[in-house]
Scaffold this motif. Structure first.
Motif, PDB file in Angstrom:
ATOM      1  N   UNK A  10       0.711  -1.248   0.157  1.00 12.52           N
ATOM      2  CA  UNK A  10       0.121   0.121   0.112  1.00 12.52           C
ATOM      3  C   UNK A  10       0.666   1.225   0.213  1.00 12.52           C
ATOM      4  N   UNK A  11       0.667   2.153   0.972  1.00 11.56           N
ATOM      5  CA  UNK A  11       1.158   3.248   0.912  1.00 11.56           C
ATOM      6  C   UNK A  11       2.774   3.310   1.404  1.00 11.56           C
ATOM      7  N   UNK A  12       3.084   2.152   2.204  1.00 13.21           N
ATOM      8  CA  UNK A  12       4.563   2.163   2.725  1.00 13.21           C
ATOM      9  C   UNK A  12       5.174   1.754   1.409  1.00 13.21           C
ATOM     10  N   UNK A  13       4.695   1.128   0.563  1.00 11.42           N
ATOM     11  CA  UNK A  13       5.374   0.682  -0.609  1.00 11.42           C
ATOM     12  C   UNK A  13       5.882   1.794  -1.618  1.00 11.42           C
ATOM     13  N   UNK A  14       5.204   2.940  -1.362  1.00 14.02           N
ATOM     14  CA  UNK A  14       5.598   4.068  -2.164  1.00 14.02           C
ATOM     15  C   UNK A  14       6.471   4.825  -1.524  1.00 14.02           C
ATOM     16  N   UNK A  15       7.067   4.438  -0.481  1.00 17.17           N
ATOM     17  CA  UNK A  15       8.459   5.281   0.120  1.00 17.17           C
ATOM     18  C   UNK A  15       9.469   4.897  -0.982  1.00 17.17           C
ATOM     19  N   UNK A  16      10.375   6.122  -1.256  1.00 15.54           N
ATOM     20  CA  UNK A  16      11.437   5.579  -2.363  1.00 15.54           C
ATOM     21  C   UNK A  16      12.660   5.084  -1.645  1.00 15.54           C
ATOM     22  N   UNK A  17      13.545   4.386  -2.600  1.00 17.84           N
ATOM     23  CA  UNK A  17      14.525   3.564  -2.085  1.00 17.84           C
ATOM     24  C   UNK A  17      15.456   4.819  -1.711  1.00 17.84           C
ATOM     25  N   UNK A  18      15.504   6.254  -2.353  1.00 17.26           N
ATOM     26  CA  UNK A  18      16.311   7.344  -1.951  1.00 17.26           C
ATOM     27  C   UNK A  18      15.805   8.266  -1.643  1.00 17.26           C
ATOM     28  N   UNK A  56      -3.286   8.196  -3.176  1.00 13.18           N
ATOM     29  CA  UNK A  56      -3.815   7.351  -3.763  1.00 13.18           C
ATOM     30  C   UNK A  56      -3.765   5.846  -3.130  1.00 13.18           C
ATOM     31  N   UNK A  57      -2.581   5.366  -2.477  1.00 12.59           N
ATOM     32  CA  UNK A  57      -2.436   4.010  -2.309  1.00 12.59           C
ATOM     33  C   UNK A  57      -3.255   3.726  -0.919  1.00 12.59           C
ATOM     34  N   UNK A  58      -3.681   5.152  -0.307  1.00 11.96           N
ATOM     35  CA  UNK A  58      -4.384   4.770   1.178  1.00 11.96           C
ATOM     36  C   UNK A  58      -5.489   3.642   0.751  1.00 11.96           C
ATOM     37  N   UNK A  59      -5.532   2.644   1.965  1.00 11.20           N
ATOM     38  CA  UNK A  59      -6.499   1.895   1.716  1.00 11.20           C
ATOM     39  C   UNK A  59      -7.256   1.791   2.988  1.00 11.20           C
ATOM     40  N   UNK A  60      -7.263   2.569   3.738  1.00 10.93           N
ATOM     41  CA  UNK A  60      -8.356   2.755   4.944  1.00 10.93           C
ATOM     42  C   UNK A  60      -7.520   2.331   6.307  1.00 10.93           C
TER      43      UNK A  60
END
Length: 570
Positions: A89-97, A109-113
């Motif tokens: 979800x949202x956490x997967x959108x944290x960039x590697x840098x 947009x990735x927030x799922x509740x």
């Protein structure tokens, strides 16, 4: 630098903030305990930014959460939430840098509740934690009064760099300590092997010590069983009783490791696409180490951690393979000692056969000739007719004894092929004499008829020994021998007995027949603390496999121990 920012504010950090950041970084790098580093990282991040909530998710090889350390949520709420976030979800959108900075989590947009019982959060700051350019984990911060700033993000990136150095140092220190413990365990195992420890005790020691040093929840040793079957014979730790007796199929991981001679690490047994040993479904990470000796696989050492446990590392696999090789040496030494015992037994059989032939048969033959001379002299005298009759009976007995002795001599000299169950049981009791200090007694009966030496020479349709082999198939016969061996081994190690009796009885045949084994001693009784659990659990598994029963308790006399095992014949 990849940065995602929504409505971020820039506030220049003052000298005090820089000093606090530097102090936090120094504090992290000075610790050598990984748990302390992770907890200090999360608490420091919350303190430096003023965030109400902070958490660090350590990732496994799949990118899922392996370890989760949090700050700001009370124990009751954490218990109600259950498992930590999976990392999607949202956490997967944290960039590697760089970082991910949001004014409101719910607008992404990735927030799922929110999960049930999860507190509502607004502002969010996510920062990757990298070790050698590999993302080790992710730092989550939420709910800072006034919102997070770009300066907060840069400060957390710097703190994450310091935390990565601290994690590397703590891991290296932990690896060094682990290797010290592995070396100590290896030395202890070597000492036990050189001291002549019995095979099963040596393997039990290996399983227990390796499980402890590897911080595993369970340790299994898979060994060859009947035919081409490989079975878990030794188990220690969580769920050990359920796994003993489990069969490992040819196409499974254990047999693959054995065939290739190379170990294997599995991230999670519970997530495996095909799990051919259902008893392992309760476990997560697993490590398979082949027990190799001179290029031949003797067994497989398996280490298991429960679901949610840390994955095994390549360094742990490396040292586990060394200890597994020592376990193979234990089997080699035990086999050598057994071969020596068998060799001594065969030499003893040869000596007995020579003595029987050279002394007993010749003496009986000479006695028969003397009796025959007296009988001939008494035949023509009416007054001594009764003597002639008695002498006739005596000569018949002498002839029968000669036939029986010659049969025994023949069996003692016969090559060791297609040995029947009676002979196998006699061997087990003979070999147990060394451990017990005396010869145990053996009674074998079929439908109430005792099996005796020389029964095959009697004029019967079938001797009890022949009936025994005809009714008990090879699979059950193997288990009967294993039960007798285990019962005698326990009596030798724990009973301190002066006599041991083994009773094997068969009644009926087919679906209506049963075979029963009893091993009774007059020793100190059952000692649950010292009796080998894996061996006894193995007997219980062997009984359940045939739909039978197994028990161990006080003998009916009130003294000593009675082992009882019985199964249907079909």
């Amino acid at each position: 630098m990849s940065t995602c920012t929504q409505g971020a504010r820039v506030v220049m950090p003052d000298r005090e903030a820089r000093a606090r950041l530097l102090g936090a970084a120094i504090g992290l790098t000075s610790s050598l305990d990984l748990d302390t580093v992770l907890k200090g990282f999360v608490d420091g991040a919350s303190t430096l930014t003023g965030a109400r909530y902070a958490a660090l998710a350590v990732l496994d090889n799949r990118g899922d959460t392996a370890t989760f350390v949090q700050h700001g949520i009370d124990e009751e709420t954490e218990r109600r939430l259950g498992h930590p976030p999976h990392g999607g979800g949202l956490f997967a959108h944290i960039p590697t840098h760089g970082h991910l900075l949001l004014d409101s989590i719910t607008t992404h947009p990735a927030f799922g509740g929110w999960p049930a019982a999860h507190p509502h959060m607004e502002g969010f700051l996510g920062v990757p934690v990298r070790i050698r350019e590999q993302v080790f984990g992710r730092l989550y911060l939420a709910d800072k009064p006034g919102g997070f700033t770009e300066d907060d993000a840069r400060a957390m990136e710097q703190l994450a760099s310091a935390a990565a150095v601290a994690v590397v140092n703590a891991q290296r220190y932990a690896d060094a300590r682990d290797r010290e413990r592995w070396v100590a365990v290896s030395q202890e195992i070597t000492t036990q092997l050189l001291s002549g420890t019995e095979e099963e005790e040596a393997l039990e020691l290996i399983a227990a010590k390796v499980r402890e040093v590897a911080r595993a929840d369970a340790a299994l040793i898979v060994l060859p069983s009947v035919g081409d079957t490989w079975m878990c014979e030794i188990a220690d730790g969580e769920g050990a009783q359920d796994v003993v007796g489990a069969v490992f199929p040819p196409e499974g991981r254990a047999r693959t490791v054995l065939a290739n001679g190379v170990g294997m690490i599995v991230d999670s047994m519970s997530r495996a696409r095909s799990l051919r040993v259902p008893q392992l479904v309760r476990y997560g990470p697993a490590l398979y180490a082949p027990m190799m000796s001179q290029g031949v696989g003797r067994g497989v050492l398996i280490l298991l951690r429960l679901q949610g446990g840390a994955e095994f590392t390549p360094s742990e696999l490396e040292v586990a393979e060394v200890v597994a090789a020592q376990a193979a040496v234990a089997l080699e030494l035990a086999a050598a000692r057994h071969a020596e015992d068998v060799s001594s037994l065969l030499e003893e059989r040869q000596r007995i056969s020579r003595d029987l032939h050279d002394l007993a048969v010749q003496q009986l033959f000479a006695t028969g000739m003397q009796l025959e001379t007296v009988r001939v002299a008494a035949v023509g005298n009416p007054g001594t007719a009764w003597i002639a009759e008695r002498l006739e009976d005596a000569l018949t007995s002498v002839d029968e004894s000669v036939r029986q002795i010659r049969s025994i001599v023949h069996s003692l000299r016969e090559p060791d092929e297609a040995v029947g169950l009676v002979e196998r049981l006699r061997r087990e009791t003979s070999l147990a004499r060394t451990g017990l200090g005396f010869a145990p007694s053996l009674l074998i009966a079929v439908d109430g008829r005792l099996v005796r030496d020389g029964d095959d020479d009697l004029d019967l349709a079938a001797s009890p020994a022949e009936l025994l082999d005809a009714r008990v198939d090879d699979d059950i016969a193997d288990d009967v021998v294993a039960v007798v061996r285990e019962g005698l081994a326990n009596a030798a190690r724990h009973a301190r007995a002066s006599s041991v009796q083994v009773r094997v009885t068969v009644r009926g045949s087919g679906v209506h027949g049963r075979v029963a084994v009893e091993v009774e001693d007059d020793g100190v009784g059952v000692d649950r603390a010292s009796t080998r659990r894996s061996g006894l659990d193995n007997l219980a598994v062997r009984a359940r496999r045939h739909g039978g029963t197994f028990s161990l308790g006080r003998a009916e006399s009130g003294e000593g121990t009675l082992l009882s095992w019985q199964v249907p014949l079909a």
